[in-house]
Design a protein around this motif. Structure first.
Motif, PDB file in Angstrom:
ATOM      1  N   THR B 156       9.851   3.951  -2.263  1.00 45.99           N
ATOM      2  CA  THR B 156       8.750   3.767  -1.414  1.00 45.99           C
ATOM      3  C   THR B 156       8.217   2.571  -0.923  1.00 45.99           C
ATOM      4  O   THR B 156       8.381   2.182   0.501  1.00 45.99           O
ATOM      5  CB  THR B 156       7.458   4.469  -2.071  1.00 45.99           C
ATOM      6  N   LEU B 157       8.574   1.301  -1.726  1.00 47.17           N
ATOM      7  CA  LEU B 157       8.273   0.102  -1.417  1.00 47.17           C
ATOM      8  C   LEU B 157       9.712  -0.461  -0.542  1.00 47.17           C
ATOM      9  O   LEU B 157       9.453  -1.112   0.509  1.00 47.17           O
ATOM     10  CB  LEU B 157       8.430  -0.872  -2.710  1.00 47.17           C
ATOM     11  N   ALA B 158      10.859   0.278  -0.666  1.00 48.42           N
ATOM     12  CA  ALA B 158      11.943  -0.071   0.134  1.00 48.42           C
ATOM     13  C   ALA B 158      11.602   0.193   1.324  1.00 48.42           C
ATOM     14  O   ALA B 158      11.775  -0.374   2.610  1.00 48.42           O
ATOM     15  CB  ALA B 158      13.212   0.478  -0.473  1.00 48.42           C
ATOM     16  N   GLY B 159      11.057   1.601   1.516  1.00 56.42           N
ATOM     17  CA  GLY B 159      10.883   2.185   2.860  1.00 56.42           C
ATOM     18  C   GLY B 159       9.840   1.411   3.674  1.00 56.42           C
ATOM     19  O   GLY B 159       9.947   1.035   4.844  1.00 56.42           O
ATOM     20  N   CYS B 160       8.649   0.780   2.936  1.00 58.24           N
ATOM     21  CA  CYS B 160       7.439   0.060   3.628  1.00 58.24           C
ATOM     22  C   CYS B 160       8.255  -1.485   3.898  1.00 58.24           C
ATOM     23  O   CYS B 160       8.096  -1.631   5.111  1.00 58.24           O
ATOM     24  CB  CYS B 160       6.592  -0.093   2.363  1.00 58.24           C
ATOM     25  N   ALA B 161       9.234  -1.856   3.087  1.00 56.97           N
ATOM     26  CA  ALA B 161       9.722  -3.164   3.750  1.00 56.97           C
ATOM     27  C   ALA B 161      10.438  -2.928   5.058  1.00 56.97           C
ATOM     28  O   ALA B 161      10.343  -3.818   5.656  1.00 56.97           O
ATOM     29  CB  ALA B 161      10.718  -3.713   2.205  1.00 56.97           C
ATOM     30  N   VAL B 162      11.277  -1.876   4.907  1.00 51.43           N
ATOM     31  CA  VAL B 162      11.888  -1.830   5.923  1.00 51.43           C
ATOM     32  C   VAL B 162      11.129  -1.398   7.357  1.00 51.43           C
ATOM     33  O   VAL B 162      11.103  -2.126   8.215  1.00 51.43           O
ATOM     34  CB  VAL B 162      13.118  -0.470   6.090  1.00 51.43           C
ATOM     35  N   ALA B 163      10.009  -0.778   7.035  1.00 51.19           N
ATOM     36  CA  ALA B 163       9.160  -0.571   8.043  1.00 51.19           C
ATOM     37  C   ALA B 163       8.543  -1.818   8.694  1.00 51.19           C
ATOM     38  O   ALA B 163       8.467  -2.144  10.052  1.00 51.19           O
ATOM     39  CB  ALA B 163       8.027   0.583   7.804  1.00 51.19           C
ATOM     40  N   ILE B 164       8.110  -2.630   7.775  1.00 51.28           N
ATOM     41  CA  ILE B 164       7.451  -3.861   8.240  1.00 51.28           C
ATOM     42  C   ILE B 164       8.377  -4.790   8.793  1.00 51.28           C
ATOM     43  O   ILE B 164       8.069  -5.484  10.126  1.00 51.28           O
ATOM     44  CB  ILE B 164       6.921  -4.296   6.787  1.00 51.28           C
ATOM     45  N   TRP B 165       9.656  -4.738   8.347  1.00 50.72           N
ATOM     46  CA  TRP B 165      10.768  -5.772   9.192  1.00 50.72           C
ATOM     47  C   TRP B 165      10.969  -4.966  10.732  1.00 50.72           C
ATOM     48  O   TRP B 165      11.188  -5.906  11.365  1.00 50.72           O
ATOM     49  CB  TRP B 165      12.245  -5.191   8.295  1.00 50.72           C
ATOM     50  N   MET B 166      10.815  -3.867  10.769  1.00 59.04           N
ATOM     51  CA  MET B 166      11.082  -3.218  11.849  1.00 59.04           C
ATOM     52  C   MET B 166       9.800  -3.476  12.981  1.00 59.04           C
ATOM     53  O   MET B 166       9.979  -3.798  14.045  1.00 59.04           O
ATOM     54  CB  MET B 166      10.993  -1.561  11.976  1.00 59.04           C
ATOM     55  N   LEU B 167       8.607  -3.575  12.240  1.00 55.56           N
ATOM     56  CA  LEU B 167       7.642  -3.956  13.107  1.00 55.56           C
ATOM     57  C   LEU B 167       7.560  -5.313  13.499  1.00 55.56           C
ATOM     58  O   LEU B 167       6.724  -5.665  14.400  1.00 55.56           O
ATOM     59  CB  LEU B 167       6.334  -3.431  12.527  1.00 55.56           C
TER      60      LEU B 167
END
Lengths: 295, 167
Positions: B156-167
């Motif tokens: 879940t954290l990895a997903g969040c990290a990638v999402a933050i990076w994308m934004l």
């Protein structure tokens, strides 16, 4: 299903590979530790061309015949036998395990005797046709081991039951009915119920209480309490057909409980079988006569 | 808007990956629970009704669909002359891939022994198995829960990290 179907393949093939007439006449297959298997029957005996049996083989065989469940067969193991589906009996020669003076189980099996059970339809016909036993009455069938007692009383039960008499077979050892999954494997007649696995004395009483029989059939009477149950049945107006090990006519006197059964008139007819007489094994039929009175 | 939707999809994907990765652990726990219930039924049939092992297994197969294949295969093997119960149990238990080697070994050793124990000692034998199975289930639950939470959180954290990076 023949009893050798329960043997491992090599042994089974050795038995079924014998000439057809021999296979048909086989009565017993005996397996003894350190000896090759032997088959017995009307032809005498034949030793099979197989290596001697080992103790481990006998143990595994017996466990398999007990459905891998000694605990479920303890009552019969205590008495030295197992019953296979189809009513075949396996006698066990083994060391008794005794607790508090009572045999609880067996170990170190040294011999197995697979005894074939067969329904010979019509063996009791002479009792009806020649000796006039058309109506149910109490019959004691006496013969030595392998004398045909079980076959005769099973057939008599069938005849009377098909004639309309409500019959209950108390099958403590599973040989009379050969019940598998609740279904008798032998034809016991149209009006027969089977109490499978019930001790004879308790079974007779349960039958009288619950099933309202005209005839109760039991195999191999021997204990005093069984004699008492027969007396109770007689008082309740129920005919009892029973068998009894008897090697010699005098043996009836040697067994006080059973002699009392006969002298007290609990049975109306005593049938003696002679296994040397061929298919019709009935040696004598004796009707009970009260001392100084009419039969 | 599209970036936000993509980021959300990545977070959901992370959670999904975590679920997939922890699924074998959940399956194993479910299998252990199913086996426990099956063993409880077998205990009743064997200890109280003195039903032979093969018959008891057939009844259990009917009551526990997930274990039907194993129980039926074992019951069929027992009906064949010359079968070794322990060997048959080992072969049958391989039909349930959710069980670990340790669990399969425990069950096959028990099944190999149960038929030879006198009725008077059956209750103690089953008590022992029940205790052992409960301990095993507890250990597996602790491990799987801890590992599962870790993996799920990391994904879940990895997903969040990638999402933050994308934004």
């Amino acid at each position: 299903m023949e009893p050798w179907q329960y043997l491992p393949p090599a042994l089974r093939e050795a038995v079924t590979g014998l000439p057809a007439a021999v296979v048909e006449a086989i009565e017993e297959v005996r397996l003894r530790v350190g000896r090759p298997p032997v088959v017995y029957g009307a032809f005498g005996h034949r030793t099979l061309a197989l290596p001697p049996m080992t103790a481990a083989e006998l143990q595994a065989l017996a466990l398999g015949m007990a459905e891998h469940s000694w605990y479920a067969r303890e009552d019969s193991l205590r008495q030295g036998f197992l019953t296979l589906p189809g009513g075949h009996r396996v006698g066990i020669a083994a060391t008794a395990v005794v607790e508090a003076g009572r045999v609880v189980t067996v170990r170190d099996i040294s011999g197995l005797n697979l005894r074939r059970s067969r329904a010979l339809r019509g063996t009791a016909e002479p009792l009806v046709a020649r000796w006039g036993l058309h109506v149910p009455c109490s019959v004691l069938v006496a013969a030595p081991p392998r004398g045909g007692k079980t076959t005769l009383i099973r057939d008599l039960a069938r005849i009377w039951s098909d004639g309309g008499a409500v019959t209950v077979v108390v099958d403590e050892r599973g040989e009379l009915a050969g019940t598998v999954d609740g279904c008798p494997q032998f034809d016991l007649g149209a009006h027969t119920d089977v109490l499978d696995g019930w001790p004879k004395a308790e079974g007779i009483l349960a039958a009288i209480r619950a099933l309202g029989p005209e005839v109760v059939v039991v195999d191999e009477l021997g204990e005093e309490q069984e004699a008492r149950a027969v007396a109770l049945a007689k008082r309740a107006g129920v005919a009892v057909v029973a068998s009894l090990h008897l090697g010699h006519p005098q043996e009836l006197e040697w067994s006080p409980g059973l002699a009392r059964l006969w002298r007290r008139g609990l049975f109306d007819v005593l049938v003696r079988l002679d296994p040397t007489r061929g298919p019709d094994r009935i040696a004598s039929v004796e009707r009970f006569r009260r001392p100084g009175g009419a039969p | 808007m599209i970036a936000w939707a993509g980021a959300l999809a990545v977070v959901v994907g992370g959670v999904g990956v975590g679920r997939v990765l922890t699924q074998p652990g959940r399956d194993r726990l479910r299998a252990l629970g199913e086996w426990r219930r099956c063993l409880e039924q077998l205990e009743g049939e064997v200890v109280w009704r003195r039903r032979p092992v093969g018959e008891a297994l057939k009844l259990a197969a009917g009551a526990h669909p997930e274990l039907r294949r194993v129980a039926e295969r074992l019951a069929q093997a027992l009906a064949r002359p010359g079968t070794d119960l322990r060997e048959a149990a080992v072969a049958a238990l391989t039909q349930d891939p959710r069980l670990s080697a340790e669990e399969a070994r425990l069950l096959s050793a028990f099944l190999g022994q149960v038929g030879t124990v006198p009725s008077g000692q059956q209750a103690a034998l089953w008590d022992g198995l029940r205790q052992e199975w409960r301990d095993l289930e507890r250990r597996v639950k602790e491990t799987e829960t801890a590992d599962g939470r870790l993996v799920q959180t990391l994904c879940t954290l990895a997903g969040c990290a990638v999402a933050i990076w994308m934004l």
